[in-house]
Design a protein around this motif. Structure first.
Motif, PDB file in Angstrom:
ATOM      1  N   VAL A  93       0.855  -1.187   0.000  1.00  0.00           N
ATOM      2  CA  VAL A  93       0.000   0.000   0.000  1.00  0.00           C
ATOM      3  C   VAL A  93       0.890   1.235   0.000  1.00  0.00           C
ATOM      4  CG1 VAL A  93      -1.821   1.232   1.217  1.00  0.00           C
ATOM      5  CG2 VAL A  93      -1.767  -1.268   1.274  1.00  0.00           C
ATOM      6  N   PRO A  94       0.891   2.024  -1.118  1.00  0.00           N
ATOM      7  CA  PRO A  94       1.755   3.198  -1.180  1.00  0.00           C
ATOM      8  C   PRO A  94       1.274   4.360  -0.311  1.00  0.00           C
ATOM      9  CG  PRO A  94       0.519   2.951  -3.223  1.00  0.00           C
ATOM     10  CD  PRO A  94       0.198   1.778  -2.378  1.00  0.00           C
ATOM     11  N   GLN A  95      -0.068   4.517  -0.193  1.00  0.00           N
ATOM     12  CA  GLN A  95      -0.590   5.592   0.666  1.00  0.00           C
ATOM     13  C   GLN A  95      -2.020   5.277   1.075  1.00  0.00           C
ATOM     14  OE1 GLN A  95      -0.297   9.038  -1.881  1.00  0.00           O
ATOM     15  NE2 GLN A  95      -2.486   9.000  -2.328  1.00  0.00           N
ATOM     16  N   TRP A  96      -2.408   5.814   2.221  1.00  0.00           N
ATOM     17  CA  TRP A  96      -3.742   5.601   2.762  1.00  0.00           C
ATOM     18  C   TRP A  96      -4.518   6.901   2.698  1.00  0.00           C
ATOM     19  CZ3 TRP A  96      -5.534   0.890   4.051  1.00  0.00           C
ATOM     20  CH2 TRP A  96      -4.600  -0.121   4.291  1.00  0.00           C
ATOM     21  N   PRO A 122       2.129   3.685   5.053  1.00  0.00           N
ATOM     22  CA  PRO A 122       2.450   2.958   3.818  1.00  0.00           C
ATOM     23  C   PRO A 122       3.353   1.772   4.112  1.00  0.00           C
ATOM     24  CG  PRO A 122       2.786   5.324   3.549  1.00  0.00           C
ATOM     25  CD  PRO A 122       2.534   5.090   4.998  1.00  0.00           C
ATOM     26  N   GLY A 123       3.222   0.724   3.283  1.00  0.00           N
ATOM     27  CA  GLY A 123       4.066  -0.449   3.459  1.00  0.00           C
ATOM     28  C   GLY A 123       3.388  -1.714   2.982  1.00  0.00           C
ATOM     29  N   ASP A 124       3.989  -2.843   3.362  1.00  0.00           N
ATOM     30  CA  ASP A 124       3.451  -4.149   2.986  1.00  0.00           C
ATOM     31  C   ASP A 124       2.446  -4.616   4.033  1.00  0.00           C
ATOM     32  OD1 ASP A 124       4.948  -4.294   0.697  1.00  0.00           O
ATOM     33  OD2 ASP A 124       6.609  -5.365   1.643  1.00  0.00           O
ATOM     34  N   TYR A 125       1.375  -5.238   3.551  1.00  0.00           N
ATOM     35  CA  TYR A 125       0.316  -5.734   4.423  1.00  0.00           C
ATOM     36  C   TYR A 125      -0.077  -7.139   4.002  1.00  0.00           C
ATOM     37  CZ  TYR A 125      -0.252  -1.052   6.327  1.00  0.00           C
ATOM     38  OH  TYR A 125      -0.041   0.132   6.955  1.00  0.00           O
ATOM     39  N   ARG A 126      -0.679  -7.848   4.937  1.00  0.00           N
ATOM     40  CA  ARG A 126      -1.168  -9.205   4.712  1.00  0.00           C
ATOM     41  C   ARG A 126      -2.694  -9.169   4.664  1.00  0.00           C
ATOM     42  NH1 ARG A 126      -2.880 -12.734   8.488  1.00  0.00           N
ATOM     43  NH2 ARG A 126      -2.012 -11.405  10.103  1.00  0.00           N
ATOM     44  N   ILE A 127      -3.283  -9.879   3.699  1.00  0.00           N
ATOM     45  CA  ILE A 127      -4.742  -9.935   3.573  1.00  0.00           C
ATOM     46  C   ILE A 127      -5.279 -10.890   4.636  1.00  0.00           C
ATOM     47  CG2 ILE A 127      -6.667 -10.546   2.069  1.00  0.00           C
ATOM     48  CD1 ILE A 127      -4.750  -9.969  -0.309  1.00  0.00           C
ATOM     49  N   GLN A 131     -14.070  -9.059   1.762  1.00  0.00           N
ATOM     50  CA  GLN A 131     -15.504  -8.762   1.833  1.00  0.00           C
ATOM     51  C   GLN A 131     -15.916  -8.188   0.483  1.00  0.00           C
ATOM     52  OE1 GLN A 131     -16.025  -6.106   5.129  1.00  0.00           O
ATOM     53  NE2 GLN A 131     -15.740  -7.717   6.627  1.00  0.00           N
ATOM     54  N   GLY A 132     -16.449  -9.042  -0.383  1.00  0.00           N
ATOM     55  CA  GLY A 132     -16.809  -8.614  -1.730  1.00  0.00           C
ATOM     56  C   GLY A 132     -15.573  -8.303  -2.516  1.00  0.00           C
ATOM     57  N   ASN A 133     -15.432  -7.040  -2.909  1.00  0.00           N
ATOM     58  CA  ASN A 133     -14.230  -6.637  -3.656  1.00  0.00           C
ATOM     59  C   ASN A 133     -13.313  -5.760  -2.783  1.00  0.00           C
ATOM     60  OD1 ASN A 133     -15.819  -4.375  -3.591  1.00  0.00           O
ATOM     61  ND2 ASN A 133     -15.362  -3.752  -5.686  1.00  0.00           N
ATOM     62  N   VAL A 134     -13.428  -5.888  -1.477  1.00  0.00           N
ATOM     63  CA  VAL A 134     -12.613  -5.116  -0.545  1.00  0.00           C
ATOM     64  C   VAL A 134     -11.710  -6.085   0.224  1.00  0.00           C
ATOM     65  CG1 VAL A 134     -12.627  -3.578   1.446  1.00  0.00           C
ATOM     66  CG2 VAL A 134     -14.400  -3.363  -0.297  1.00  0.00           C
ATOM     67  N   LEU A 135     -10.427  -5.801   0.195  1.00  0.00           N
ATOM     68  CA  LEU A 135      -9.454  -6.595   0.947  1.00  0.00           C
ATOM     69  C   LEU A 135      -9.242  -5.942   2.310  1.00  0.00           C
ATOM     70  CD1 LEU A 135      -6.743  -7.025  -1.852  1.00  0.00           C
ATOM     71  CD2 LEU A 135      -8.566  -8.621  -1.246  1.00  0.00           C
ATOM     72  N   ILE A 136      -9.426  -6.701   3.369  1.00  0.00           N
ATOM     73  CA  ILE A 136      -9.147  -6.228   4.718  1.00  0.00           C
ATOM     74  C   ILE A 136      -7.725  -6.699   5.035  1.00  0.00           C
ATOM     75  CG2 ILE A 136      -9.893  -6.192   7.116  1.00  0.00           C
ATOM     76  CD1 ILE A 136     -12.000  -5.171   5.091  1.00  0.00           C
ATOM     77  N   VAL A 137      -6.854  -5.744   5.407  1.00  0.00           N
ATOM     78  CA  VAL A 137      -5.441  -6.074   5.584  1.00  0.00           C
ATOM     79  C   VAL A 137      -4.969  -5.743   6.988  1.00  0.00           C
ATOM     80  CG1 VAL A 137      -4.909  -5.755   3.138  1.00  0.00           C
ATOM     81  CG2 VAL A 137      -4.687  -3.814   4.693  1.00  0.00           C
ATOM     82  N   ALA A 138      -3.853  -6.371   7.362  1.00  0.00           N
ATOM     83  CA  ALA A 138      -3.201  -6.122   8.649  1.00  0.00           C
ATOM     84  C   ALA A 138      -1.708  -6.206   8.403  1.00  0.00           C
ATOM     85  CB  ALA A 138      -3.631  -7.155   9.684  1.00  0.00           C
ATOM     86  N   ARG A 139      -0.934  -5.751   9.360  1.00  0.00           N
ATOM     87  CA  ARG A 139       0.520  -5.858   9.256  1.00  0.00           C
ATOM     88  C   ARG A 139       0.931  -7.321   9.259  1.00  0.00           C
ATOM     89  NH1 ARG A 139       3.669  -1.874   7.351  1.00  0.00           N
ATOM     90  NH2 ARG A 139       2.984   0.113   8.162  1.00  0.00           N
ATOM     91  N   PRO A 140       1.977  -7.672   8.486  1.00  0.00           N
ATOM     92  CA  PRO A 140       2.420  -9.082   8.466  1.00  0.00           C
ATOM     93  C   PRO A 140       2.992  -9.535   9.791  1.00  0.00           C
ATOM     94  CG  PRO A 140       3.724  -7.737   6.932  1.00  0.00           C
ATOM     95  CD  PRO A 140       2.707  -6.849   7.574  1.00  0.00           C
TER      96      PRO A 140
END
Length: 140
Positions: A93-96, A122-127, A131-140
């Protein structure tokens, strides 16, 4: 043929049927039929054979039902990696913008939301959920 052989034939039929169905419950009833065969082999009368088969079959079924093998391990499909192969995938994710972002994942643009309570950097995240076409992510 002897009574015990009829009980064994019935147990064999249930074992074969269980192979096609895939539950353990028919095996538990087959155990009851084996107990009926044992009672017949020991010389018990017809009613006692039937009672033995019924009691062992019901007891085995109840014990199976209460065991850990009968409990469902499934959660929601949205966060079950056995159902949704995207769970555990990585996105960058380059920016929120207000805890939401738009990222390229598997050749398509996806909406991304940050799992509750995490800081949006910003940074790398884990899915962790889809939910539908939305990815919910968290830190790895």
């Amino acid at each position: 043929m002897s009574d015990w052989s009829y009980w064994l034939i019935g147990a064999g039929i249930l074992v074969v049927a269980e192979l096609f169905i895939g539950t353990f419950y028919l095996l538990m009833i087959a155990l009851g039929l084996l107990a009926g065969a044992l009672a017949a082999w020991l010389g018990a009368g017809g009613p006692l054979q039937t009672l033995t088969a019924a009691l062992v079959g019901v007891l085995a079924t109840v014990l199976l039902r209460r065991s850990r093998f009968a409990r469902s391990r499934r959660g929601q499909a949205a966060n079950d990696p056995n159902v949704n192969l995207d769970i555990g995938g990585r996105v960058s994710v380059p920016q929120w913008h207000e805890r939401r972002a738009r990222v390229m994942y598997r050749g398509a643009l996806w909406d991304v939301e940050l799992q509750g309570g995490l800081e949006a950097t910003p940074g790398d995240y884990r899915i962790v959920e889809v939910q539908g076409n939305v990815l919910i992510v968290a830190r790895p």
